[in-house]
Write an enzyme that holds these catalytic residues in place. Structure first.
Site, PDB file in Angstrom:
ATOM      1  N   ASN A 161      -8.130   5.637  -5.114  1.00 34.68           N
ATOM      2  CA  ASN A 161      -8.285   4.456  -5.058  1.00 34.68           C
ATOM      3  C   ASN A 161      -9.086   3.296  -4.132  1.00 34.68           C
ATOM      4  O   ASN A 161      -8.611   2.140  -4.345  1.00 34.68           O
ATOM      5  CB  ASN A 161      -7.744   3.492  -6.704  1.00 34.68           C
ATOM      6  CG  ASN A 161      -6.121   2.860  -5.478  1.00 34.68           C
ATOM      7  OD1 ASN A 161      -6.522   2.904  -4.413  1.00 34.68           O
ATOM      8  ND2 ASN A 161      -5.488   2.358  -6.456  1.00 34.68           N
ATOM      9  N   HIS A 172      -5.976  -0.613  -0.415  1.00 41.49           N
ATOM     10  CA  HIS A 172      -4.271  -1.084  -0.089  1.00 41.49           C
ATOM     11  C   HIS A 172      -4.500  -2.568  -0.531  1.00 41.49           C
ATOM     12  O   HIS A 172      -4.580  -2.830   0.331  1.00 41.49           O
ATOM     13  CB  HIS A 172      -3.214  -0.580   0.659  1.00 41.49           C
ATOM     14  CG  HIS A 172      -1.433  -1.136  -0.085  1.00 41.49           C
ATOM     15  ND1 HIS A 172      -0.778  -0.779  -0.398  1.00 41.49           N
ATOM     16  CD2 HIS A 172      -1.746  -1.736   1.231  1.00 41.49           C
ATOM     17  CE1 HIS A 172      -0.073  -1.398  -0.805  1.00 41.49           C
ATOM     18  NE2 HIS A 172      -0.424  -2.512   0.467  1.00 41.49           N
ATOM     19  N   GLU A 176       5.163  -4.901   5.172  1.00 42.22           N
ATOM     20  CA  GLU A 176       3.824  -4.306   5.465  1.00 42.22           C
ATOM     21  C   GLU A 176       2.872  -4.432   6.870  1.00 42.22           C
ATOM     22  O   GLU A 176       3.089  -3.890   7.901  1.00 42.22           O
ATOM     23  CB  GLU A 176       3.126  -4.153   4.237  1.00 42.22           C
ATOM     24  CG  GLU A 176       3.339  -3.600   3.244  1.00 42.22           C
ATOM     25  CD  GLU A 176       3.446  -3.225   2.319  1.00 42.22           C
ATOM     26  OE1 GLU A 176       1.638  -3.952   1.770  1.00 42.22           O
ATOM     27  OE2 GLU A 176       3.237  -3.119   0.887  1.00 42.22           O
ATOM     28  N   TYR A 201       5.161   3.740   0.279  1.00 47.32           N
ATOM     29  CA  TYR A 201       5.132   4.404  -0.929  1.00 47.32           C
ATOM     30  C   TYR A 201       7.105   4.170  -1.333  1.00 47.32           C
ATOM     31  O   TYR A 201       6.986   5.549  -2.070  1.00 47.32           O
ATOM     32  CB  TYR A 201       4.473   5.277  -1.352  1.00 47.32           C
ATOM     33  CG  TYR A 201       2.529   4.285  -0.681  1.00 47.32           C
ATOM     34  CD1 TYR A 201       2.102   3.437  -2.094  1.00 47.32           C
ATOM     35  CD2 TYR A 201       1.373   4.944  -0.809  1.00 47.32           C
ATOM     36  CE1 TYR A 201       1.054   2.431  -1.549  1.00 47.32           C
ATOM     37  CE2 TYR A 201       0.591   4.281  -0.334  1.00 47.32           C
ATOM     38  CZ  TYR A 201       0.265   3.203  -0.911  1.00 47.32           C
ATOM     39  OH  TYR A 201      -1.111   3.027  -1.021  1.00 47.32           O
ATOM     40  N   LYS A 231      -8.920   3.012   2.292  1.00 45.19           N
ATOM     41  CA  LYS A 231      -8.232   4.315   1.767  1.00 45.19           C
ATOM     42  C   LYS A 231      -8.487   5.079   2.798  1.00 45.19           C
ATOM     43  O   LYS A 231      -9.794   5.419   2.809  1.00 45.19           O
ATOM     44  CB  LYS A 231      -7.527   3.764   1.047  1.00 45.19           C
ATOM     45  CG  LYS A 231      -6.353   3.710   0.201  1.00 45.19           C
ATOM     46  CD  LYS A 231      -6.021   3.927  -0.671  1.00 45.19           C
ATOM     47  CE  LYS A 231      -4.963   2.979  -1.191  1.00 45.19           C
ATOM     48  NZ  LYS A 231      -4.169   3.000  -2.426  1.00 45.19           N
TER      49      LYS A 231
HETATM   50  P1  DAT Z   1      -1.274  -0.837  -5.811  1.00 50.40           P
HETATM   51  O1  DAT Z   1      -1.460   0.017  -5.188  1.00 50.40           O
HETATM   52  O2  DAT Z   1      -2.538  -1.208  -6.996  1.00 50.40           O
HETATM   53  O3  DAT Z   1      -0.051  -1.423  -5.345  1.00 50.40           O
HETATM   54  P2  DAT Z   1       0.977   0.869  -6.711  1.00 50.40           P
HETATM   55  O4  DAT Z   1       2.342  -0.236  -5.690  1.00 50.40           O
HETATM   56  O5  DAT Z   1       1.834   0.436  -8.010  1.00 50.40           O
HETATM   57  O6  DAT Z   1      -0.085  -0.080  -6.880  1.00 50.40           O
HETATM   58  O7  DAT Z   1       0.621   2.236  -6.236  1.00 50.40           O
HETATM   59  C1  DAT Z   1       0.518   2.556  -5.301  1.00 50.40           C
HETATM   60  C2  DAT Z   1      -0.305   4.110  -5.150  1.00 50.40           C
HETATM   61  O8  DAT Z   1       0.164   4.901  -6.018  1.00 50.40           O
HETATM   62  C3  DAT Z   1      -2.005   3.300  -5.529  1.00 50.40           C
HETATM   63  O9  DAT Z   1      -2.385   2.767  -5.085  1.00 50.40           O
HETATM   64  C4  DAT Z   1      -1.908   4.799  -6.385  1.00 50.40           C
HETATM   65  C5  DAT Z   1      -1.100   5.389  -6.342  1.00 50.40           C
HETATM   66  N1  DAT Z   1      -0.518   5.923  -7.802  1.00 50.40           N
HETATM   67  C6  DAT Z   1       0.322   4.690  -7.937  1.00 50.40           C
HETATM   68  N2  DAT Z   1      -0.054   5.102 -10.015  1.00 50.40           N
HETATM   69  C7  DAT Z   1      -0.606   6.562 -10.174  1.00 50.40           C
HETATM   70  C8  DAT Z   1      -0.677   7.477 -11.120  1.00 50.40           C
HETATM   71  N3  DAT Z   1      -0.278   7.061 -12.039  1.00 50.40           N
HETATM   72  N4  DAT Z   1      -0.774   8.618 -10.781  1.00 50.40           N
HETATM   73  C9  DAT Z   1      -1.570   8.139  -9.442  1.00 50.40           C
HETATM   74  N5  DAT Z   1      -1.625   8.302  -8.433  1.00 50.40           N
HETATM   75  C10 DAT Z   1      -0.925   6.234  -8.908  1.00 50.40           C
HETATM   76 MG    MG Z   2       1.764  -1.486  -3.922  1.00 45.76          MG
END
Ligand code: DAT
Ligand code: MG
Length: 138
Positions: A115, A118, A129, A52, A12
């Site tokens: 974070n 991805h 994807e 997303y 990222k």
């Molecule tokens: P992952 O990236 O572990 O697959 P995800 O698909 O649920 O997790 O979420 C995608 C991204 O969205 C994640 O990397 C960071 C953001 N995100 C997820 N939950 C969040 C939250 N509670 N607050 C802020 N950003 C969040």
């Molecule tokens: Mg995800």
């Protein structure tokens, strides 16, 4: 025996900006997985909104789109035995506060809003994807 899989991995914008690309790629290669394709791009908002879409109703969605378009990302197709799960394991939990030490998110991030990396969460999303970011022929 696990299957040979392909997964979509994306470093990222925060990690690119903070010059963590080399260390992250080293960790991926160290597992024995293969980087099949690698490219850099700055994503447009429509691509991020599609990627997303499962989070579109979350209060942080606008910030997530702004973050993901804030600078270049590194796009990769990573392949090998159990690649999807193996990458999720070395990435660590979504929230870096919960990510174990030794994982990429556990070691390089503190904030769920940025974070670092991805990785696809299953075979169906991996296929979608890979097509989204590398085209129909990838
Ligand atoms: P992952 O990236 O572990 O697959 P995800 O698909 O649920 O997790 O979420 C995608 C991204 O969205 C994640 O990397 C960071 C953001 N995100 C997820 N939950 C969040 C939250 N509670 N607050 C802020 N950003 C969040
Ligand atoms: Mg995800």
């Amino acid at each position: 025996m696990a299957d040979i899989e392909r997964t979509y991995i994306m470093i990222k914008p925060d990690a690119v900006r903070d010059r963590k690309v080399g260390e992250i790629i080293t960790r991926i290669e160290r597992t024995g997985l293969t980087i099949e394709r690698l490219d850099m791009a700055t994503l447009d908002a429509d691509t991020v909104r599609e990627h997303y879409a499962h989070l579109a109703d979350k209060p942080f969605f606008a910030d997530l789109v702004a973050f993901m378009t804030s600078g270049p990302v590194v796009k990769m197709i990573v392949s090998g035995l159990g690649a999807i799960g193996k990458m999720r394991t070395i990435m660590g939990a979504t929230n870096p506060l919960d990510a174990a030490p030794g994982t990429i998110r556990g070691d390089f991030a503190i904030d769920v809003n940025s974070n670092i990396i991805h990785g696809s969460d299953g075979p169906d999303t991996a296929a979608i994807e890979i097509r989204r970011f590398f085209g129909e022929d990838a």
